[in-house]
Scaffold this motif. Structure first.
Motif, PDB file in Angstrom:
ATOM      1  N   GLY A 165      39.481  23.499  46.038  1.00  0.00           N
ATOM      2  CA  GLY A 165      39.781  24.796  45.810  1.00  0.00           C
ATOM      3  C   GLY A 165      39.652  25.414  44.518  1.00  0.00           C
ATOM      4  N   ALA A 166      40.161  24.496  43.957  1.00  0.00           N
ATOM      5  CA  ALA A 166      40.437  25.437  42.328  1.00  0.00           C
ATOM      6  C   ALA A 166      39.282  25.562  41.370  1.00  0.00           C
ATOM      7  CB  ALA A 166      40.795  24.128  41.155  1.00  0.00           C
ATOM      8  N   SER A 167      37.502  24.642  41.184  1.00  0.00           N
ATOM      9  CA  SER A 167      36.733  24.643  41.265  1.00  0.00           C
ATOM     10  C   SER A 167      35.870  25.969  41.343  1.00  0.00           C
ATOM     11  CB  SER A 167      35.875  22.950  41.348  1.00  0.00           C
ATOM     12  OG  SER A 167      36.375  22.096  40.068  1.00  0.00           O
ATOM     13  N   LEU A 168      35.940  26.359  42.896  1.00  0.00           N
ATOM     14  CA  LEU A 168      35.707  27.188  43.759  1.00  0.00           C
ATOM     15  C   LEU A 168      36.405  28.476  43.036  1.00  0.00           C
ATOM     16  CD1 LEU A 168      35.360  26.352  47.317  1.00  0.00           C
ATOM     17  CD2 LEU A 168      33.363  27.030  45.707  1.00  0.00           C
ATOM     18  N   LEU A 169      37.386  28.524  42.394  1.00  0.00           N
ATOM     19  CA  LEU A 169      38.289  29.500  42.363  1.00  0.00           C
ATOM     20  C   LEU A 169      37.827  30.376  40.907  1.00  0.00           C
ATOM     21  CD1 LEU A 169      40.454  31.632  43.191  1.00  0.00           C
ATOM     22  CD2 LEU A 169      41.790  30.368  42.480  1.00  0.00           C
ATOM     23  N   ALA A 170      37.643  28.888  40.163  1.00  0.00           N
ATOM     24  CA  ALA A 170      37.122  29.805  38.655  1.00  0.00           C
ATOM     25  C   ALA A 170      35.656  30.001  38.947  1.00  0.00           C
ATOM     26  CB  ALA A 170      37.424  28.086  38.091  1.00  0.00           C
ATOM     27  N   LEU A 219      31.357  34.128  38.359  1.00  0.00           N
ATOM     28  CA  LEU A 219      29.910  33.849  38.071  1.00  0.00           C
ATOM     29  C   LEU A 219      29.396  34.421  39.309  1.00  0.00           C
ATOM     30  CD1 LEU A 219      28.247  33.188  35.397  1.00  0.00           C
ATOM     31  CD2 LEU A 219      28.467  30.442  36.298  1.00  0.00           C
ATOM     32  N   LEU A 220      29.968  33.635  40.536  1.00  0.00           N
ATOM     33  CA  LEU A 220      29.393  34.415  41.728  1.00  0.00           C
ATOM     34  C   LEU A 220      29.363  35.661  42.592  1.00  0.00           C
ATOM     35  CD1 LEU A 220      28.198  33.042  44.759  1.00  0.00           C
ATOM     36  CD2 LEU A 220      30.304  33.351  45.481  1.00  0.00           C
ATOM     37  N   PHE A 221      30.247  36.382  41.948  1.00  0.00           N
ATOM     38  CA  PHE A 221      29.910  37.425  41.726  1.00  0.00           C
ATOM     39  C   PHE A 221      29.322  38.327  41.542  1.00  0.00           C
ATOM     40  CE2 PHE A 221      31.285  41.771  40.041  1.00  0.00           C
ATOM     41  CZ  PHE A 221      31.666  42.561  41.334  1.00  0.00           C
ATOM     42  N   GLY A 222      29.097  37.884  40.232  1.00  0.00           N
ATOM     43  CA  GLY A 222      27.560  37.947  38.637  1.00  0.00           C
ATOM     44  C   GLY A 222      26.070  37.295  39.578  1.00  0.00           C
ATOM     45  N   GLY A 249      38.953  33.322  47.539  1.00  0.00           N
ATOM     46  CA  GLY A 249      37.811  33.672  46.255  1.00  0.00           C
ATOM     47  C   GLY A 249      36.556  33.581  46.663  1.00  0.00           C
ATOM     48  N   GLY A 250      36.023  32.283  47.029  1.00  0.00           N
ATOM     49  CA  GLY A 250      34.026  32.179  46.946  1.00  0.00           C
ATOM     50  C   GLY A 250      33.880  33.039  48.404  1.00  0.00           C
ATOM     51  N   LEU A 251      34.246  33.596  48.884  1.00  0.00           N
ATOM     52  CA  LEU A 251      34.165  34.318  49.702  1.00  0.00           C
ATOM     53  C   LEU A 251      34.067  35.955  49.811  1.00  0.00           C
ATOM     54  CD1 LEU A 251      35.327  32.698  53.408  1.00  0.00           C
ATOM     55  CD2 LEU A 251      33.075  32.812  52.842  1.00  0.00           C
TER      56      LEU A 251
END
Length: 170
Positions: free
Chosen positions: A8-13, A17-20, A153-155
């Motif tokens: 979860g923490a790695s996905l949140l961090a 970058l995913l958004f970009g 956060g990822g979604l």
């Protein structure tokens, strides 16, 4: 934290970058980076399998995150070169993206461990010790809450970035 919390923490961090990536029209890179973040989420805890290496020592520092970033930047550059027949901008973009994704995954792990009473020394032994004492590493609720935050956060990053891309027509 345990595996769930670190995922979860790695996905949140990684989420910004995913958004970009999604907003700029690179969904394959965005999803690939998420897979990379998940794959790297537990790497700092490999120190528990290494004789003579202290747990939450060198593998839980920004220096280690930088070393991982170099490796993932080289992988990103290679993927960019393969995908574009060596187009310099794509190679550089792949390197920057890969390096950032790798660093963020490790930094997410370090951040999760900073939530525990044991804490971390992210700048090494001579730097500050950081411990927020939110919950113990084995706290199931804390680990699953962090996993849920990372997934959410990822979604949000994925769909919001895709929405920006669609609205801008990029």
């Amino acid at each position: 934290m345990h595996r769930e919390g670190h995922y979860g923490a790695s996905l949140l961090a990684y989420a910004p970058l995913l958004f970009g990536a999604m907003a700029l029209g690179f969904p394959t890179a965005g999803v690939g980076g998420a897979v990379l973040a998940l794959a790297l989420a537990m790497v700092p805890d490999w120190d528990q399998q290494m004789p003579g290496v202290a747990h939450r020592g060198v593998t839980h520092t920004v220096h280690f995150a930088g070393a991982v970033a170099v490796v993932t930047a080289l992988l990103g550059a290679g993927m960019g070169a393969t995908a574009s027949d060596g187009n310099a901008l794509v190679v550089i973009g792949g390197a920057v993206f890969g390096g950032a994704a790798g660093a963020l995954a490790i930094l997410g792990h370090i951040g999760a461990d900073a939530l525990t009473p044991m804490g971390v020394d992210p700048l090494g032994e001579d730097g500050p010790h950081i411990s927020y004492g939110v919950c113990r590493a084995d706290n199931q609720l804390g680990n699953y809450a962090l996993l849920a935050l990372g997934i959410a956060g990822g979604l949000v990053a994925f769909y919001a970035g895709r929405g920006v891309n669609t609205a801008l027509g990029v």
